[in-house]
Design a protein around this motif. Sequence first.
Motif, short mmCIF file in Angstrom:
data_model
loop_
_atom_site.label_atom_id
_atom_site.label_comp_id
_atom_site.label_asym_id
_atom_site.label_seq_id
_atom_site.Cartn_x
_atom_site.Cartn_y
_atom_site.Cartn_z
N GLU A 124 0.83 -1.21 0.00
CA GLU A 124 0.00 0.00 0.00
C GLU A 124 0.86 1.26 0.00
N LEU A 125 1.93 1.24 0.79
CA LEU A 125 2.80 2.41 0.82
C LEU A 125 3.51 2.63 -0.51
N ILE A 126 3.97 1.55 -1.12
CA ILE A 126 4.65 1.67 -2.41
C ILE A 126 3.72 2.25 -3.47
N GLU A 127 2.46 1.84 -3.43
CA GLU A 127 1.50 2.29 -4.43
C GLU A 127 1.00 3.70 -4.17
N GLN A 128 0.83 4.07 -2.90
CA GLN A 128 0.13 5.31 -2.60
C GLN A 128 1.03 6.43 -2.10
N ARG A 129 2.14 6.12 -1.45
CA ARG A 129 2.95 7.20 -0.86
C ARG A 129 3.47 8.19 -1.89
N PRO A 130 3.96 7.77 -3.05
CA PRO A 130 4.39 8.77 -4.04
C PRO A 130 3.27 9.74 -4.42
N GLU A 131 2.03 9.22 -4.53
CA GLU A 131 0.90 10.08 -4.87
C GLU A 131 0.64 11.09 -3.74
N ILE A 132 0.75 10.62 -2.51
CA ILE A 132 0.51 11.51 -1.38
C ILE A 132 1.58 12.60 -1.33
N GLU A 133 2.86 12.20 -1.49
CA GLU A 133 3.94 13.18 -1.47
C GLU A 133 3.77 14.20 -2.59
N GLN A 134 3.39 13.73 -3.78
CA GLN A 134 3.22 14.64 -4.92
C GLN A 134 2.08 15.62 -4.65
N ALA A 135 0.99 15.12 -4.07
CA ALA A 135 -0.15 15.99 -3.80
C ALA A 135 0.19 17.04 -2.74
N VAL A 136 0.92 16.62 -1.69
CA VAL A 136 1.30 17.57 -0.64
C VAL A 136 2.25 18.63 -1.20
N ALA A 137 3.24 18.19 -2.00
CA ALA A 137 4.18 19.15 -2.57
C ALA A 137 3.48 20.14 -3.50
N ARG A 138 2.51 19.66 -4.29
CA ARG A 138 1.78 20.55 -5.19
C ARG A 138 0.88 21.50 -4.40
N ALA A 139 0.22 20.96 -3.39
CA ALA A 139 -0.66 21.80 -2.58
C ALA A 139 0.14 22.89 -1.86
N LEU A 140 1.33 22.55 -1.39
CA LEU A 140 2.17 23.53 -0.71
C LEU A 140 2.64 24.61 -1.68
N ASP A 141 2.72 24.27 -2.97
CA ASP A 141 3.20 25.22 -3.97
C ASP A 141 2.10 26.21 -4.39
N VAL A 142 0.88 25.71 -4.59
CA VAL A 142 -0.16 26.56 -5.17
C VAL A 142 -1.09 27.19 -4.13
N HIS A 143 -1.07 26.64 -2.90
CA HIS A 143 -2.02 27.15 -1.92
C HIS A 143 -1.43 28.35 -1.18
N ARG A 144 -2.20 29.43 -1.08
CA ARG A 144 -1.76 30.63 -0.38
C ARG A 144 -2.73 30.99 0.74
N GLY A 145 -3.58 30.06 1.14
CA GLY A 145 -4.61 30.35 2.13
C GLY A 145 -4.10 30.21 3.55
N LYS A 146 -5.05 30.24 4.46
CA LYS A 146 -4.70 30.19 5.86
C LYS A 146 -4.36 28.78 6.35
N HIS A 147 -4.54 27.79 5.48
CA HIS A 147 -4.23 26.42 5.88
C HIS A 147 -2.78 26.03 5.56
N GLY A 148 -1.93 27.01 5.30
CA GLY A 148 -0.53 26.74 4.98
C GLY A 148 0.22 26.00 6.09
N PRO A 149 0.06 26.36 7.38
CA PRO A 149 0.78 25.63 8.44
C PRO A 149 0.45 24.14 8.49
N GLU A 150 -0.84 23.80 8.24
CA GLU A 150 -1.20 22.38 8.25
C GLU A 150 -0.55 21.63 7.08
N LEU A 151 -0.51 22.28 5.91
CA LEU A 151 0.14 21.65 4.77
C LEU A 151 1.65 21.51 5.01
#
Length: 650
Positions: free
Chosen positions: A174-201
Amino acid sequence: MLDALIQALLASKNEAADDLLLEALALGTEPEQGSVLAALLKRQTAHGLAGVVGGYEALPDSLKLSVLRNVKLLHHALRECGRSANHARRLGALKLIAIGRQGKLAYVLSENLHDPEESVSRAAVEAIVALARWAATETRKLQQASWAKANSGADSGSPAGGASEPDRFQVYRELIEQRPEIEQAVARALDVHRGKHGPELLRAALLLCDWPGSKTLAVLHTTKHGGQSPMVRRLQQPPASEHVEAFLLGASHGQLRSHFGVAFSHIDEAPVLDALLRKTHWLKDHQLQLCMHQVTRGAWWGEAELRRDIERRDPTDAAKVGEWIAASGIHEMVQDERLDQIRQHVAENFEARLRLLRIALRRPRRTGSVQLLRGFLTDPDERLVRLAAREIVRRRPQDFENMLLQLMTGAPESVRRVISRSIGQTGFEQFWLRFDKLDRATRKSAGRAMLKMLPDSVLRLGRRLLSGQVDQRLKAMQITQELDAGETLRPAIVQLCSDANAKLRSKAVTVLGELSATEPDVLLDRVLQDSDPRVRANAIEILESRQRTEYLPMLAQRARAANNRERANAIKALHKMKVKAAGMSLLQMLRDDRSEHRISALWTLKQIGWWQLLNEVGRLAKEDTNLRVRRYALGVLRGVAEMMQARKAQ
């Protein structure tokens, strides 16, 4: 009847059948809801599964578990519901993606971060953090299980291995299949998001920075990435216990190294320090050592702070603190002071003391300070003392011989052997060179002290007896005689009695004769068989102390020997054994035509005190044709006169 209706709805292909089943799922009893949910999952229509996602929060707990067990069937529905205009369905999809561990749908969570509805964006952020925490936690568990299995040899189902092997393999897949997707989503969200939820990301990104290949760790190296500045600022501060891996891996980022030192010097919270201390393998990272060295030139832990810290730790963790001190870059003398303080704290724990000693053993030979090693010379465990002594010998600090010699009186036998092998040659050579310059009493006491402190010095002395120049071997026999080491070196002495050199044979017979266990027959063989008169004379002198009557014929024969020394010793031996013929033999020797015999006779007369022949001595002093004989006779008469005057004075 309900079962028949459900079977009919299962066979129907109309969307109205899904609406009816969803209405029954919302209004029916719990047993009825279970049957309806099973039917919806079996139909696998997009409309029906979307309704299950939207009504997830209203389901009983047992049915929620059933949905989670079949969450993979909802993959398409979760994606569509995550983009649906229906508020309930969207919130249900976000929550199910998180608790169902559907990392493949992490991008759906990223899309909902910008939703104007606060509840939706909040749910998306919480889901992303939950997925990141799950991936980081499971990764750590797998690492710990693998480490425990490798180090304890436990079976796959044993407690040391954690979960069973199939369960761990399933989590790994499960980690091999899903962790890269999770890391990619977090890295992208941290790049494009400028809202108040930045500390959680940012928190989610740091959770996933636990291995060098992490996509969120790569944010630190990605230029113009929206999350780079927040990550740098966060890694410039002391880490939380869950961000220790990110804190350590961040040392590879050039801009963070100087800030790492400042942050490290302010880490004083117990959970964070504990987490860092468990990562002692990071000390092998030279970049981390550079960061630590920049903390006020390495003096990052004062004596008082160290005392307070180790007092609240068990010995194992206190010894790990020593690993950090050793890698801090501070001067070796300061390191030894700190490490010795820890050594005293862990005095009851062998493993902790061994870890501290290994720190000292890893240092290069040029290191000057040996304070920590000197502390281990008094350790209660013999093994640690032996290791410390060997290391001091390897480093050879100033005055290390005296440092180790002080141990010889009370150290265990194995430690004494180590010290003896290492400095025995030096100590023996010093005594050997100074032997001739010392008076007899001083060299005897010094020699006995050497034999006591350096057990192998007897072996070195034995090698000197059997090899080298003649004068050196004679010196070795003299040392053997004065130190009463002849009994230990008896085989070497016996071998020297048959040496080709007469001087060595003569001295060896003398030394051998002084040994109490030497049989007179051995000396008799020397008297009868040796070709050198000096050897025979020495053997006769030793036989004199035995006073065995069976040797009287042999002594009487030797009293007429051709060699003056041999003849004199035989007469002296006969006199000591109270043989009357000794006086007549001495008189004959005094009247011998050979001058050397007359001188030896005068010596014998002086030794045994046979003053009945004093007139003969006077005659020799007055009439003898040899000047040496007359002078020797005058010396004997002068000695007798002085002796008589001394008696009258008493």
